[in-house]
Design a protein around this motif. Structure first.
Motif, short mmCIF file in Angstrom:
data_model
loop_
_atom_site.label_atom_id
_atom_site.label_comp_id
_atom_site.label_asym_id
_atom_site.label_seq_id
_atom_site.Cartn_x
_atom_site.Cartn_y
_atom_site.Cartn_z
N GLN A 169 36.58 57.61 61.49
CA GLN A 169 36.99 56.74 62.60
C GLN A 169 36.29 55.38 62.50
OE1 GLN A 169 36.10 58.37 66.45
NE2 GLN A 169 37.26 56.82 67.55
N LEU A 170 35.01 55.40 62.14
CA LEU A 170 34.26 54.15 61.99
C LEU A 170 34.86 53.29 60.88
CD1 LEU A 170 31.81 52.39 62.72
CD2 LEU A 170 30.50 53.68 61.03
N ALA A 171 35.21 53.92 59.75
CA ALA A 171 35.81 53.18 58.65
C ALA A 171 37.13 52.55 59.10
CB ALA A 171 36.04 54.09 57.45
N GLU A 172 37.94 53.28 59.85
CA GLU A 172 39.22 52.76 60.35
C GLU A 172 38.98 51.60 61.31
OE1 GLU A 172 43.18 52.12 61.14
OE2 GLU A 172 42.25 53.21 59.50
N LEU A 173 37.98 51.74 62.19
CA LEU A 173 37.68 50.66 63.13
C LEU A 173 37.17 49.42 62.41
CD1 LEU A 173 36.07 52.67 66.06
CD2 LEU A 173 38.30 51.53 66.05
N LYS A 174 36.38 49.60 61.36
CA LYS A 174 35.91 48.45 60.58
C LYS A 174 37.09 47.75 59.90
CE LYS A 174 31.15 49.79 59.61
NZ LYS A 174 30.17 50.15 58.58
N ARG A 175 38.04 48.55 59.40
CA ARG A 175 39.21 47.97 58.76
C ARG A 175 40.02 47.17 59.78
NH1 ARG A 175 44.30 48.66 58.53
NH2 ARG A 175 44.33 50.54 59.79
#
Length: 115
Positions: free
Chosen positions: A68-74
């Motif tokens: 989820q964090l990776a998606e939010l960073k993207r």
């Protein structure tokens, strides 16, 4: 068979009774401590099992949150790029033409169906 009424025989019988009683007490003690040890071991194994389950659940949650964090960073990166582009007048004009079907003078808009 007749019993001899001697002090030696009485002492030997008493000695055997004490030994028998001592063995019985030792057997009871051994059974008690064995049972207690089995109960304690069972409780510890159960606690270990619960902790392992909790750790597995936490690992799964951590993995989900990492994704989820990776998606939010993207998404954040895309939004920053979009913000930079929104400062450009040409991009705003292009966006307005696409989204709201606005045209320049003498320009004809053809809307093609999306696949």
């Amino acid at each position: 068979m007749t019993k001899l009424a001697s002090t030696y025989a009485a002492e030997q019988e008493e000695k055997q009774r004490r030994a028998s009683r001592r063995r019985r007490i030792l057997a009871i003690r051994f059974a008690f401590w064995s049972l207690l040890l089995a109960v304690v071991a069972s409780v510890l194994v159960y606690a270990l099992h619960l902790q392992a389950k909790t750790v597995d659940a936490k690992r799964a949650e951590k993995e989900r949150l990492t994704k989820q964090l990776a998606e939010l960073k993207r998404q954040k990166k895309q939004m920053k790029e979009e913000m930079k582009r929104l400062h450009d007048d040409d991009y705003i004009a292009e966006l307005a033409r696409k989204k709201y079907y606005l045209s320049k003078d003498g320009e004809i808009i053809f809307v093609l169906p999306e696949k």
